[in-house]
Enzyme design. Structure first.
Site, PDB file in Angstrom:
ATOM      1  N   GLY A 249       0.030   4.542   0.511  1.00  0.00           N
ATOM      2  CA  GLY A 249      -1.367   6.102   0.860  1.00  0.00           C
ATOM      3  C   GLY A 249      -0.222   6.488   1.775  1.00  0.00           C
ATOM      4  O   GLY A 249       0.547   6.735   2.253  1.00  0.00           O
TER       5      GLY A 249
ATOM      6  N   ARG B  11     -20.746  12.412  12.801  1.00  0.00           N
ATOM      7  CA  ARG B  11     -21.401  11.729  11.568  1.00  0.00           C
ATOM      8  C   ARG B  11     -22.463  10.516  11.304  1.00  0.00           C
ATOM      9  O   ARG B  11     -23.057  10.676  10.991  1.00  0.00           O
ATOM     10  CB  ARG B  11     -19.776  11.279  10.765  1.00  0.00           C
ATOM     11  CG  ARG B  11     -19.034  11.625  10.044  1.00  0.00           C
ATOM     12  CD  ARG B  11     -17.815  11.702   9.850  1.00  0.00           C
ATOM     13  NE  ARG B  11     -17.032  12.631   8.565  1.00  0.00           N
ATOM     14  CZ  ARG B  11     -15.725  12.249   8.537  1.00  0.00           C
ATOM     15  NH1 ARG B  11     -15.940  11.405   8.273  1.00  0.00           N
ATOM     16  NH2 ARG B  11     -14.949  13.353   7.825  1.00  0.00           N
TER      17      ARG B  11
ATOM     18  N   GLY C 237       1.207  -0.907   0.258  1.00  0.00           N
ATOM     19  CA  GLY C 237       0.045  -0.065   0.174  1.00  0.00           C
ATOM     20  C   GLY C 237       0.646   0.968   0.231  1.00  0.00           C
ATOM     21  O   GLY C 237       2.049   1.674   0.580  1.00  0.00           O
TER      22      GLY C 237
ATOM     23  N   HIS D  40     -18.513   5.580   4.112  1.00  0.00           N
ATOM     24  CA  HIS D  40     -17.363   6.515   3.665  1.00  0.00           C
ATOM     25  C   HIS D  40     -16.229   5.649   4.274  1.00  0.00           C
ATOM     26  O   HIS D  40     -14.893   6.213   3.790  1.00  0.00           O
ATOM     27  CB  HIS D  40     -17.256   7.473   4.294  1.00  0.00           C
ATOM     28  CG  HIS D  40     -16.271   8.683   4.146  1.00  0.00           C
ATOM     29  ND1 HIS D  40     -15.867   8.825   2.895  1.00  0.00           N
ATOM     30  CD2 HIS D  40     -15.337   9.381   5.447  1.00  0.00           C
ATOM     31  CE1 HIS D  40     -14.996   9.395   3.526  1.00  0.00           C
ATOM     32  NE2 HIS D  40     -14.441   9.586   4.405  1.00  0.00           N
TER      33      HIS D  40
END
Lengths: 229, 637, 266
Positions: free
Chosen positions: B42, B330, B40, B401
């Protein structure tokens, strides 16, 4: 794996010339030199409107400063050679950069002038050769006698031939297109562009190119119309 | 099995200092002899690979995209939190810690969260030094904004592209190490299994997505930073490629998977427009700072929003939560949107949407200011919906999300397999049952830049590594297993496409394990998932071959893992008989419809262990202790 | 509505490609271009044919994965829009769309609409960063950056590396991409110390990658989804010009362009 190896020290000028960016700088600088000539030449030529004495005296004056004249001529020739060499090399490179072309490609943001630099350049070059043969060397002089030293006569009699004038107007218009892009582009190539000035530069380039075209073509038009005899 | 989180003893403020001091160091001359694998690229993976490369380790970094710069961290819009207290408004490390634990509904590990808050301040410094163009004041100092319900302004941002800019910072640091020769970047290559030898994670088997070749990579430790699993729902704000495969294969090799049912629904996404919909687009939560959320008071009101007078509008968040209003966390905002739509008061063609209205904000501060704050978001909304949010209220609806659950890790970010470290969204540790806005970027970078460089060193310094190569029998059996799965997927040649299965799976998980869950619904879901999985392995069709770029094959492998994960999510959600954060069990709510936690019975991390195909996974509990932030009913009223 | 998609199909970089026409019925105007391809691919897959390979990931216009030519324009007719956010309402019923991959020597074909853009990574690798290791940073507010400077840097930093600039350039030049990174970092005070080195190395790598040269015509900025201004190229030229004529240390060799995809790299 990309271990970093140092390159052997190279001549700065060679490295610079070898990069595409360096060549563009050369094109910008040589372009600027030719632009200055275009301005100077125009100012000289416009004296045709002041009568034969004035312009012939000017021509005579240029010949009396022979060394300087040749210096300018050599500089211009070098500039032209460099400008063309860089263009040809870059154009070949661009061709290699896209070996498979698009089946369809639209231009959406560029000006007509900028896209036709490869056409306007060579045509203007061909014109310059013709122009030199006609007015400097006197090899080509249809319909009338070439009189060494009588620039006024050569001009007027030359442009009274319609196709000479037409060819002249056509080539100068293309030169205008070339300058319209080139004048702005040279700032970009040497890195003197800023978002705040771009629009002003582009407008100035358009204005200057237009004035140059109008200035030059005013001569054959005046001759054809009989204003200058 | 018992889980040791290895939380340092002593006061929480000194825990990380103590842990760092207790760690063994690797001799600088020996670092390059240690090979590490980072999967990964990111924020967590890219930052980890760069930092470990800087220390001198021999790092290989993998990503399935064509470039490390594509990782989905890039899509984060709003910002990154840090306890800098530049605005002088009462922020502190302790407050960020407190808010994160509370916001996570008391299901996160205190020590990890405290460390996160401590490190947050260094992240900003690091990113500024890298050239991240954070928003600035005219005087040249960094600007902050309040975000996602925080009552202090602790969020740093770069227009609506904070994730992009932070990721590019990490990517550039990574590329610098690639140039220096410490990191080898291997793009378009997907990890398909983990190699565990003598109980230690020792490498991965990966597939080159262009040539289809399988390759074996051996290392002294493996670091997974492979993101979340929101795509199990098919429709989510995740990138299309985001998947659980790396984490899932690690789970099947013995790593425990913690709190899989903790998924976050983001309240402000553009509503679904049709069956073809392939993903949901997030509109940054920062919009709630100025936008007011409302629906008509009347059911089935078909009038256009400008025709509905003020007194016929229900600003339901402001009504129910007067002190937080539109800025409630949220999970609360999402649940309330669902509730009003379930009542039949939703707006838009599908009835699944609520208005986010900027009329008052524009009247108050002017269109110019609103354009400065949200211009690119408004443009994006208009591009997608063809409606001008400066004139017509936006329509939004919640969407999946972020996933708070993930592989279980201890304080050192090490999973239950020694030598397997898990960073960022892929682990479970810092956000409990609900993540606060602008905290994901913070966690990814904290793990990658500032935690793993220490903890992986400690692991390397305190363990011995036998020489292993690709001919090892265990390696060969892992390669064979991977090859078998690939061959199997290509050989079924059934009638249904991978996407059609994925879509159907997603709908099941969304309906039964989405914003609201019930024990009975979860039971139903498990049955449906199993049946669909069975059909998948009989009837899926994967055209093409395994030896060139085959995007259907890539998807098929990922969806196969999503099937198994979906079942585990439902099992976990069924097990947790309480409501907390993003996990809302309808049976457990207060009389006024708020989530009802059960701290006595469920104040633990549910870590699930794989016990072979068809067997119920084994639950191990890591009890959570709250010595600093005492659990209370979250109230935003 | 109904559309004809004339799509470039090419199995691998070794195969010869060709256009194949497909009809897609029931195109919803709200769909994105990529969703339209999804619908086509579902049909192809059900028929047992290989779906059209195209690159995509975030589908919200920021990751830079997607991109192809639509009727001769990179990313299609809408300005500042990647194909993932290009909705079909911009096309008419019955229209034919020609979909073609980015074409450039420096972007070798992989499959159908997918190309290899690792040349961009190598340009960044050669110097597109500020050399600061983790832990070395001073407090964020010790480096003051005026708002206008920060905004200008952000304009350049917004590049998503999609490659549309190269695709649209008649010379297949990467000047906008390279210029954007050079401008982003050289505008900021943090990036000043290694400004010369960065320009020299990045430009050298850009030239080693067989991109064409910039003729300042501006097609790149016209198709750029982030509308990166053309002036970033001037910044690159200025930095390069300055650096070239200053006294400097030896340059590092450029990175050899890799075009193969070998799995067992060590």
């Amino acid at each position: 794996m990309s271990a970093t190896a140092a390159l052997p020290r190279q001549n700065r000028a060679v490295t610079f010339w070898q990069s595409t960016n360096g060549k563009k700088v050369v094109m910008a600088v040589t372009g600027a030199m030719m632009f200055l000539f275009v301005i100077g030449h125009l100012l000289g030529n416009l004296q045709v409107f002041e009568g034969p004495e004035k312009i012939n005296a000017y021509a005579h004056f240029l010949h009396t400063i022979g060394e300087v004249l040749w210096l300018v001529r050599i500089t211009l020739i070098v500039a032209i050679v460099l400008h063309i060499t860089a263009t040809v090399q870059l154009a070949l490179r661009s061709k290699q950069a896209r070996p498979v072309g698009y089946s369809r490609k639209e231009a959406i943001n560029s000006s007509y002038a900028s896209r036709t630099m490869y056409w306007s350049g060579p045509i203007v070059l061909a014109f310059i050769i013709f122009h030199l043969l006609q007015f400097t060397a006197g090899y080509i002089h249809p319909e009338a006698q070439f009189i060494e030293g009588d620039v006024y006569h050569n001009l007027v009699s030359g442009f009274q031939v319609w196709w000479v004038s037409a060819w002249y107007i056509f080539a100068i218009t293309l030169l205008g297109f070339h300058l319209r892009h080139g004048l702005w582009s040279m700032f970009q190539s040497v890195g003197l562009a800023h978002p705040r000035h771009t629009l002003a530069l582009k407008n100035a380039a358009f204005l200057i190119a237009t004035l140059i075209v109008l200035g030059y073509i005013s001569i054959p038009i005046s001759i054809l119309l009989g204003i200058v005899k | 099995m018992t889980l040791d989180a290895k939380i340092p003893s002593g006061p929480i403020e000194l825990a990380w200092d103590k842990a760092r001091f207790d760690m063994k160091l690797v001799n600088p001359a020996n670092k390059r002899k240690h090979s590490l694998i980072v999967v990964g690229s990111g924020l967590a993976g890219g930052a980890a690979a760069a930092s470990l490369g800087e220390l001198g380790y021999n790092v290989k970094c993998f990503c399935f995209q064509d470039s490390p710069r594509r990782a989905h961290s890039i899509a984060a819009q709003g910002g990154i939190n840090a306890a800098k207290n530049y605005p002088n408004d009462g922020e502190s490390i302790y407050r960020l810690f407190y808010d994160t634990v509370k916001g996570g509904d008391f299901r996160a590990r205190e020590a990890n969260v405290y460390r996160l808050a401590q490190i947050s301040v260094h992240i900003i410094d690091q990113c500024v030094a890298q050239g991240v163009p954070f928003a600035r004041e005219y005087g040249g100092t960094l600007t902050n904004r309040s975000f996602g319900g925080a009552q202090v302004s602790r969020t740093f941002y770069a227009r609506g592209q904070t994730g992009q800019q932070l990721l590019l910072g990490a990517y550039q640091a990574l590329e610098r190490q690639v140039r220096a020769g410490t990191v080898t970047m291997i793009p378009r290559t997907e990890m398909l299994d983990l190699i565990v030898i003598d109980g230690q994670a020792r490498g991965i088997v990966a597939r080159n997505l262009v040539t289809g070749e399988l390759s074996v990579h051996i290392a002294d430790a493996v670091i997974l930073a492979t993101g979340g699993y929101g795509n199990v729902y098919y429709l989510s704000t995740n990138a299309k490629g985001s998947n659980v495969t790396a984490s899932w294969r690690a789970y099947k090799r013995g790593a425990l998977f913690a709190n899989p049912c903790f998924t976050q629904i983001h309240p402000t996404c553009i509503p679904v427009s049709g069956d073809y919909q392939s993903k949901l687009t997030l509109m940054s939560e920062s919009l709630r700072n100025d936008g007011r959320i409302w629906v008509p008071k009347m059911k089935g009101d078909q009038r256009s929003p400008d025709q509905i007078p003020e007194d016929e509008r229900d600003y339901y968040l402001e009504r129910r939560y007067p002190s937080f209003g539109n800025l409630v966390p949220r999970d609360v905002a999402s649940r309330n949107a669902k509730a009003v739509c379930d009542e039949g008061r939703g707006v838009g063609k599908s009835g699944l949407g609520v208005y986010l209205d900027f009329f008052d904000a524009i009247a108050r501060v002017g269109e110019k200011t609103i354009r400065e704050r949200y211009g690119n978001l408004f443009d994006m909304y208009q591009r997608i919906t063809d409606e001008d949010p400066y004139k017509v209220p936006m329509r939004i609806y919640p969407a999946i999300h972020y996933t708070m659950g993930g592989l279980w890790v201890d304080y050192q970010l090490q999973s239950t397999i020694p030598g397997l470290f898990v960073l960022g969204e892929a682990n479970f540790s810092d956000h409990g049952a609900n993540r606060l806005g602008a905290s994901a970027l913070m966690q990814g970078l904290s793990d990658g830049y500032f935690v793993i460089p220490y903890t992986v060193g400690n692991y390397l310094a305190t363990n011995k590594f036998k020489k292993v190569d690709a001919s090892h029998s265990e390696v060969q059996s892992v390669v064979a297993a991977v090859q078998q799965t690939t061959d199997k997927l290509l050989s079924i040649r059934g009638k249904r496409t991978v996407d059609s299965f994925h879509r159907e799976l997603g709908k099941i998980v969304w309906d039964y394990c989405g914003m609201a869950r019930t024990a009975q619904g979860l039971e139903t879901a498990i049955g449906k998932i199993r049946a669909l999985r069975e059909e998948f392995w009989q009837n899926v069709t994967v055209p093409g071959s395994g030896d060139d770029l085959n995007q259907s094959l890539e998807k098929a492998g990922r969806v196969a893992d999503f099937f198994e994960l979906a079942e585990l999510m439902c099992i976990d959600a069924r097990e947790r008989n309480e409501s907390c954060g993003g996990h809302f069990r309808e049976e457990y709510q207060t009389p006024d419809g708020e989530a009802q936690r059960d701290d006595e019975r469920y104040s633990y991390v549910a870590a699930w262990g794989y016990r072979g195909p068809g067997n119920t996974p084994e639950l191990t509990k890591e009890p959570l202790e709250f010595n600093y932030v005492h659990p209370s009913q979250r109230s935003y009223k | 509505m109904k559309l004809t998609l004339k799509i470039w199909r090419q199995k691998t970089h070794k195969d010869k490609g060709a256009f194949v026409s497909y009809t897609v019925d029931h195109v919803d105007p709200e769909m994105s271009m990529l969703e339209c391809l999804d619908v086509l691919n579902e049909t192809l897959t059900e028929r047992g044919e290989e779906p059209v390979a195209f690159e995509h990931d975030c589908r919200e216009g920021i990751c830079g994965s997607c991109g192809f030519m639509i009727n001769g324009v990179a990313h299609g007719p809408e300005r500042a829009t990647t194909v993932c956010q290009l909705t079909m309402r911009h096309f008419n019923d019955g229209q034919e769309l020609v979909l073609e991959p980015w074409r450039a020597k420096a972007f070798p074909a992989i499959k159908d609409l997918v190309v290899d853009r690792r040349s961009f990574d190598r340009i960044i690798e050669s110097g597109g960063y500020i050399s600061v290791s983790t832990g070395q940073a001073p407090d964020g507010n010790t480096i003051l950056v005026g708002k206008e400077t920060a905004d200008q840097a952000m304009d350049a930093a917004a590049c998503i590396g999609c490659g549309a600039c190269v695709a649209a350039c008649p010379n297949a030049a990467a000047a906008l991409f390279t210029g954007a990174k050079i401008a982003h970092l050289s505008i900021l005070p943090q990036g000043k110390p290694e400004r010369d080195r960065r320009a020299l190395h990045m430009v050298a790598q850009m030239n080693a990658e067989l991109f064409g040269n910039c003729t300042n015509i501006g097609e790149c900025t016209g198709v750029c989804p982030k509308e990166i201004p053309l002036e970033v190229i001037a910044t690159m030229n200025r930095d390069y010009l300055r650096a070239s004529w200053k006294k400097r240390e030896d340059l590092e060799a450029t990175i050899p362009p890799a075009t193969e995809w070998s799995a067992n790299r060590t």
